[in-house]
Design a protein around this motif. Structure first.
Motif, PDB file in Angstrom:
ATOM      1  N   PHE A   1       0.704  -1.237  -0.004  1.00  0.00           N
ATOM      2  CA  PHE A   1      -0.063   0.101  -0.058  1.00  0.00           C
ATOM      3  C   PHE A   1       0.897   1.102   0.075  1.00  0.00           C
ATOM      4  CE2 PHE A   1      -2.831  -3.261   1.527  1.00  0.00           C
ATOM      5  CZ  PHE A   1      -4.228  -2.628   1.179  1.00  0.00           C
ATOM      6  N   THR A   2       0.616   2.326  -0.850  1.00  0.00           N
ATOM      7  CA  THR A   2       1.371   3.395  -0.794  1.00  0.00           C
ATOM      8  C   THR A   2       0.366   4.274  -1.913  1.00  0.00           C
ATOM      9  OG1 THR A   2       3.518   4.565  -1.602  1.00  0.00           O
ATOM     10  CG2 THR A   2       2.518   2.850  -3.114  1.00  0.00           C
ATOM     11  N   ALA A   3       1.016   5.515  -2.223  1.00  0.00           N
ATOM     12  CA  ALA A   3       0.430   6.375  -2.967  1.00  0.00           C
ATOM     13  C   ALA A   3       1.181   7.085  -3.835  1.00  0.00           C
ATOM     14  CB  ALA A   3      -0.088   7.633  -2.095  1.00  0.00           C
ATOM     15  N   THR A   4       0.640   7.547  -5.091  1.00  0.00           N
ATOM     16  CA  THR A   4       1.519   7.819  -6.219  1.00  0.00           C
ATOM     17  C   THR A   4       2.204   8.987  -5.800  1.00  0.00           C
ATOM     18  OG1 THR A   4      -0.485   8.983  -7.381  1.00  0.00           O
ATOM     19  CG2 THR A   4       0.276   6.753  -8.114  1.00  0.00           C
ATOM     20  N   TRP A   5       1.578   9.908  -4.937  1.00  0.00           N
ATOM     21  CA  TRP A   5       2.196  11.181  -4.582  1.00  0.00           C
ATOM     22  C   TRP A   5       3.102  11.276  -3.094  1.00  0.00           C
ATOM     23  CZ3 TRP A   5      -0.080  11.529   0.095  1.00  0.00           C
ATOM     24  CH2 TRP A   5      -1.546  10.833  -0.001  1.00  0.00           C
ATOM     25  N   CYS A   6       3.086  10.376  -2.487  1.00  0.00           N
ATOM     26  CA  CYS A   6       3.569  10.403  -1.180  1.00  0.00           C
ATOM     27  C   CYS A   6       4.775  10.612  -0.784  1.00  0.00           C
ATOM     28  CB  CYS A   6       3.301   9.035  -0.157  1.00  0.00           C
ATOM     29  SG  CYS A   6       4.208   7.637  -0.681  1.00  0.00           S
ATOM     30  N   ASP A   7       5.809  10.406  -2.129  1.00  0.00           N
ATOM     31  CA  ASP A   7       7.094  10.670  -2.084  1.00  0.00           C
ATOM     32  C   ASP A   7       7.292  12.446  -2.476  1.00  0.00           C
ATOM     33  OD1 ASP A   7       6.159  10.565  -4.591  1.00  0.00           O
ATOM     34  OD2 ASP A   7       8.063   9.881  -5.445  1.00  0.00           O
ATOM     35  N   TRP A   8       6.642  12.831  -3.218  1.00  0.00           N
ATOM     36  CA  TRP A   8       6.740  14.371  -3.666  1.00  0.00           C
ATOM     37  C   TRP A   8       5.800  15.212  -2.649  1.00  0.00           C
ATOM     38  CZ3 TRP A   8       2.751  16.954  -5.829  1.00  0.00           C
ATOM     39  CH2 TRP A   8       1.656  16.229  -6.198  1.00  0.00           C
ATOM     40  N   TYR A   9       4.693  15.022  -2.559  1.00  0.00           N
ATOM     41  CA  TYR A   9       3.741  15.750  -1.865  1.00  0.00           C
ATOM     42  C   TYR A   9       3.950  15.896  -0.344  1.00  0.00           C
ATOM     43  CZ  TYR A   9      -0.750  17.958  -0.737  1.00  0.00           C
ATOM     44  OH  TYR A   9      -1.696  19.008  -0.499  1.00  0.00           O
ATOM     45  N   LEU A  10       4.390  14.778   0.248  1.00  0.00           N
ATOM     46  CA  LEU A  10       4.884  14.880   1.636  1.00  0.00           C
ATOM     47  C   LEU A  10       6.501  15.314   1.928  1.00  0.00           C
ATOM     48  CD1 LEU A  10       3.447  11.689   2.681  1.00  0.00           C
ATOM     49  CD2 LEU A  10       2.136  13.672   2.917  1.00  0.00           C
TER      50      LEU A  10
END
Length: 304
Positions: free
Chosen positions: A191-200
């Motif tokens: 489980f992850t998100a396509t944005w969790c690396d850059w948005y956070l």
């Protein structure tokens, strides 16, 4: 990139699901931020409509809207039930407390710890404002904090009985079909998100680094543990197929990638932080991994 998020919100803004009809909104369990007692929308004054604002402390647009939200509460709080509901994904209590202090929020602040309200209200991105009439029917929802929202609030405060909004729904049976494959056999669900690396990256740098690290290593881990059905499940917030394609190419993801469009898998397996890898057997979680720096250790944990 933020413009792209706005487009995605517009695409999904009118999507909601049968979960809202199959479960009474007022019976969904929530938690007050400052306590442990279970609450529900049924706890609120029954003779008043409800304004639910769903938000996250790491969501920049949410922070931009908070002053207006507090202003609306001061103006209409005696006639409308206001609740600030944190979506409780990648959250820390101290960060929520910091937001409350920063914006001097005085309305009730609750957390959607099981993600049930998010699914019921059709959450596709934060910030998300939902207005419910006295019958607890959704009459208006928006990601904006503007004059149109103000006008709906004014009408509700004046006692107007607004009708339920028209909704596109999927059946309960369709939701059950989504879960069915995961209730038998063994599955490795990342489980992850396509944005969790850059948005956070700015608001949650440690979590951003964890996401990037896990996403970089997950395919290599899967290659060393070929048993079970491997799948990457990405959070549906602010995500479409193009985002998935870009994500898969960037991290060279070799396994199938699925958008959890209805938030059903996140809710079913109670995923509240990212990234996480679950080993699931016959619908039950038998292993949970949240640290991915040492790939050999992860492999050992997953092997029979």
């Amino acid at each position: 990139m933020f413009k792209r998020l706005s487009v995605l919100l517009l695409v999904f803004a009118n999507i909601s699901f049968a979960y809202a009809k199959s479960i009474d909104l007022s019976q969904i369990e929530l938690k007050p931020f400052s306590g442990n007692n279970a609450l529900s929308l049924n706890t609120l004054a029954a003779d008043k409509p409800i304004y639910v604002k769903m938000w996250a402390s790491w969501c920049k647009p949410c922070m931009e809207q908070m002053p207006h939200f507090q202003h609306l509460y001061q103006e209409y709080g005696d006639k409308i039930n206001f609740v600030a509901v944190n979506i409780d994904i990648n959250e820390k209590p101290e960060e929520i407390a910091s937001v409350i202090e920063r914006f001097s929020l005085t309305m009730p602040v609750w957390t959607d710890q099981k993600g049930q309200l998010a699914v019921a209200l059709g959450l596709v991105g934060t910030p998300y404002s939902v207005l419910l009439n006295n019958q607890r029917e959704k009459v208006y929802s928006t990601h904006e904090s503007d004059r149109l929202l103000d006008s709906f609030l004014q009408r509700l405060a004046q006692g107007q009985q607004l009708p339920a909004a028209t909704q596109d729904t999927a059946s309960t049976q369709e939701q059950q079909q989504i879960l069915k494959p995961y209730l038998t056999g063994e599955h490795m669900l990342f489980f992850t998100a396509t944005w969790c690396d850059w948005y956070l990256a700015d608001s949650r740098p440690a979590m951003s680094e964890q996401c990037a690290n896990a996403q970089t290593n997950i395919s290599a881990i899967a290659a060393k543990v070929p048993t079970g059905n491997w799948q990457t499940v990405v959070n549906h917030l602010w995500t479409d197929e193009q985002a998935v394609n870009d994500f898969s190419k960037q991290y060279k993801i070799t396994m199938p990638v699925k958008i959890d469009l209805q938030g059903i898998l996140f809710r079913q397996f109670n995923v509240r932080s990212l990234p996480v890898l679950l080993k699931v057997k016959d619908g039950q979680v038998i292993e949970k991994i949240e640290k991915f720096a040492n790939t050999n250790k992860v492999v050992e944990q997953l092997r029979p």
